[in-house]
Design a protein around this motif. Structure first.
Motif, PDB file in Angstrom:
ATOM      1  N   LEU A   1      79.770  25.248  74.729  1.00 49.56           N
ATOM      2  CA  LEU A   1      79.870  23.887  75.271  1.00 49.56           C
ATOM      3  C   LEU A   1      81.329  23.477  75.466  1.00 49.56           C
ATOM      4  N   GLY A   2      82.171  23.857  74.527  1.00 51.02           N
ATOM      5  CA  GLY A   2      83.590  23.551  74.668  1.00 51.02           C
ATOM      6  C   GLY A   2      84.204  24.284  75.846  1.00 51.02           C
TER       7      GLY A   2
ATOM      8  N   GLU B   1      71.984  18.078  82.329  1.00 51.82           N
ATOM      9  CA  GLU B   1      71.039  19.158  82.637  1.00 51.82           C
ATOM     10  C   GLU B   1      71.639  20.526  82.322  1.00 51.82           C
ATOM     11  N   ALA B   2      72.895  20.723  82.688  1.00 51.53           N
ATOM     12  CA  ALA B   2      73.550  22.014  82.442  1.00 51.53           C
ATOM     13  C   ALA B   2      73.741  22.265  80.942  1.00 51.53           C
ATOM     14  N   VAL B   3      74.033  21.222  80.183  1.00 50.96           N
ATOM     15  CA  VAL B   3      74.211  21.374  78.727  1.00 50.96           C
ATOM     16  C   VAL B   3      72.880  21.743  78.073  1.00 50.96           C
ATOM     17  N   VAL B   4      71.802  21.103  78.511  1.00 47.01           N
ATOM     18  CA  VAL B   4      70.472  21.432  77.974  1.00 47.01           C
ATOM     19  C   VAL B   4      70.121  22.881  78.311  1.00 47.01           C
TER      20      VAL B   4
ATOM     21  N   LYS C   1      82.651  25.774  78.550  1.00 43.06           N
ATOM     22  CA  LYS C   1      82.068  25.541  79.877  1.00 43.06           C
ATOM     23  C   LYS C   1      82.122  24.091  80.331  1.00 43.06           C
ATOM     24  N   PHE C   2      82.108  23.147  79.381  1.00 39.87           N
ATOM     25  CA  PHE C   2      82.007  21.742  79.767  1.00 39.87           C
ATOM     26  C   PHE C   2      83.173  20.890  79.270  1.00 39.87           C
ATOM     27  N   GLY C   3      84.118  21.507  78.588  1.00 40.05           N
ATOM     28  CA  GLY C   3      85.295  20.798  78.143  1.00 40.05           C
ATOM     29  C   GLY C   3      85.047  19.785  77.033  1.00 40.05           C
ATOM     30  N   LEU C   4      83.941  19.935  76.321  1.00 42.21           N
ATOM     31  CA  LEU C   4      83.672  19.022  75.212  1.00 42.21           C
ATOM     32  C   LEU C   4      84.598  19.368  74.050  1.00 42.21           C
ATOM     33  N   SER C   5      84.983  18.356  73.292  1.00 43.65           N
ATOM     34  CA  SER C   5      85.815  18.608  72.120  1.00 43.65           C
ATOM     35  C   SER C   5      85.015  19.436  71.115  1.00 43.65           C
ATOM     36  N   SER C   6      85.725  20.016  70.179  1.00 44.48           N
ATOM     37  CA  SER C   6      85.072  20.830  69.152  1.00 44.48           C
ATOM     38  C   SER C   6      84.071  19.992  68.357  1.00 44.48           C
ATOM     39  N   ALA C   7      84.470  18.768  68.008  1.00 43.58           N
ATOM     40  CA  ALA C   7      83.583  17.896  67.229  1.00 43.58           C
ATOM     41  C   ALA C   7      82.345  17.507  68.039  1.00 43.58           C
ATOM     42  N   ASP C   8      82.529  17.187  69.322  1.00 46.23           N
ATOM     43  CA  ASP C   8      81.396  16.803  70.164  1.00 46.23           C
ATOM     44  C   ASP C   8      80.453  17.988  70.392  1.00 46.23           C
TER      45      ASP C   8
END
Length: 186
Positions: A83-84, A29-32, A86-93
Motif C-alpha cells: 500500500l505504501g 477500489e484499487a486498495v481493496v 503503490k498508493f503512497g500511503l504513509s507507513s502508519a496509514d
C-alpha cells in the motif's frame, strides 16, 4: 476461490478503506483489490515455503486469527508495504488499513470454510488453490488432519478428520458445545 476472497475483502473494506480519510477515494477500489491480492499471494507464499503447520493452525482454529498469528503478521506486513509503495500511503496509514482488514477477512474465510451449511468455501479447495500443487495441498491437509486426530476428533475411525466427523460430534456429543468441549479438552 479468488472471486469469493475478493468479495470478503470488499465486505470488510468499508471501515478499513472506504471510510478511512487516509485513503484517497480515487484509490478505494484499487486498495481493496490490492488487499485481496496480498491475502491470496501471502497464503500462496506461506504454502510454498513449507508453512503447512501455520496454515493448519489457521484453518483448524488452533491459533487465534489476530495480530499474534504468524500468518496474519506476514500478510499484514506484505499488504502494508504494498500500500505504501503503490498508493503512497504513509507507513502508519498502510499498517492501519492492513491490520484492520487482514484478521477480519481471514476470520471470515476460516469460519465460512468450517461451516457445513456454507458451501462458498471448502478448506480443501482453499488449500488446493493456494498451494498450486497437490503435494503441498496434501501435506497441508495431512497436517490439519493430524492435529484433529490428536484432539480425538476422528469420530468415524476412517483415519482422517473431515466434515463427517464434525457432524458426528455435533449430533452425538451435545451439539456445538460438545465439539468445542472435545477441542478444548472439557
Amino acid at each position: 476461490m479468488f472471486e469469493q476472497l475478493t468479495q470478503l475483502v470488499q465486505q470488510y473494506g468499508g471501515d478499513a478503506v472506504v471510510n478511512n480519510s487516509a485513503v484517497p477515494n480515487e484509490h478505494n477500489e484499487a486498495v481493496v483489490k490490492e488487499a485481496g491480492n496480498s491475502i491470496f499471494e501471502g497464503l500462496q507464499k506461506i504454502a510454498s515455503e513449507g508453512g503447512a503447520e501455520q496454515l493448519a493452525g489457521l484453518f483448524n482454529g488452533s491459533t487465534p486469527i489476530d495480530s499474534s498469528n504468524p500468518v496474519v503478521q506476514q500478510i499484514t506486513q506484505q499488504l502494508t508495504g504494498s500500500l505504501g509503495e503503490k498508493f503512497g500511503l504513509s507507513s502508519a496509514d498502510s499498517s492501519g488499513v492492513a491490520s484492520n482488514m487482514i484478521p477480519q477477512v481471514l476470520n471470515s474465510l476460516v469460519n465460512k470454510a468450517k461451516d457445513p451449511n456454507d458451501s462458498s468455501f471448502q478448506i480443501s479447495d482453499i488449500i488446493n488453490s493456494i498451494s498450486g500443487n497437490s503435494g503441498q495441498a496434501s501435506g497441508i491437509m495431512d497436517t490439519i488432519s493430524k492435529y484433529g486426530m490428536q484432539f480425538g476428533l476422528d469420530q468415524n475411525a476412517d483415519g482422517k478428520v473431515d466434515i463427517a466427523d464434525a457432524v458426528a460430534i455435533t449430533q452425538s456429543k451435545g451439539g456445538i458445545s460438545g465439539l468445542l468441549g472435545k477441542l478444548f479438552g472439557k
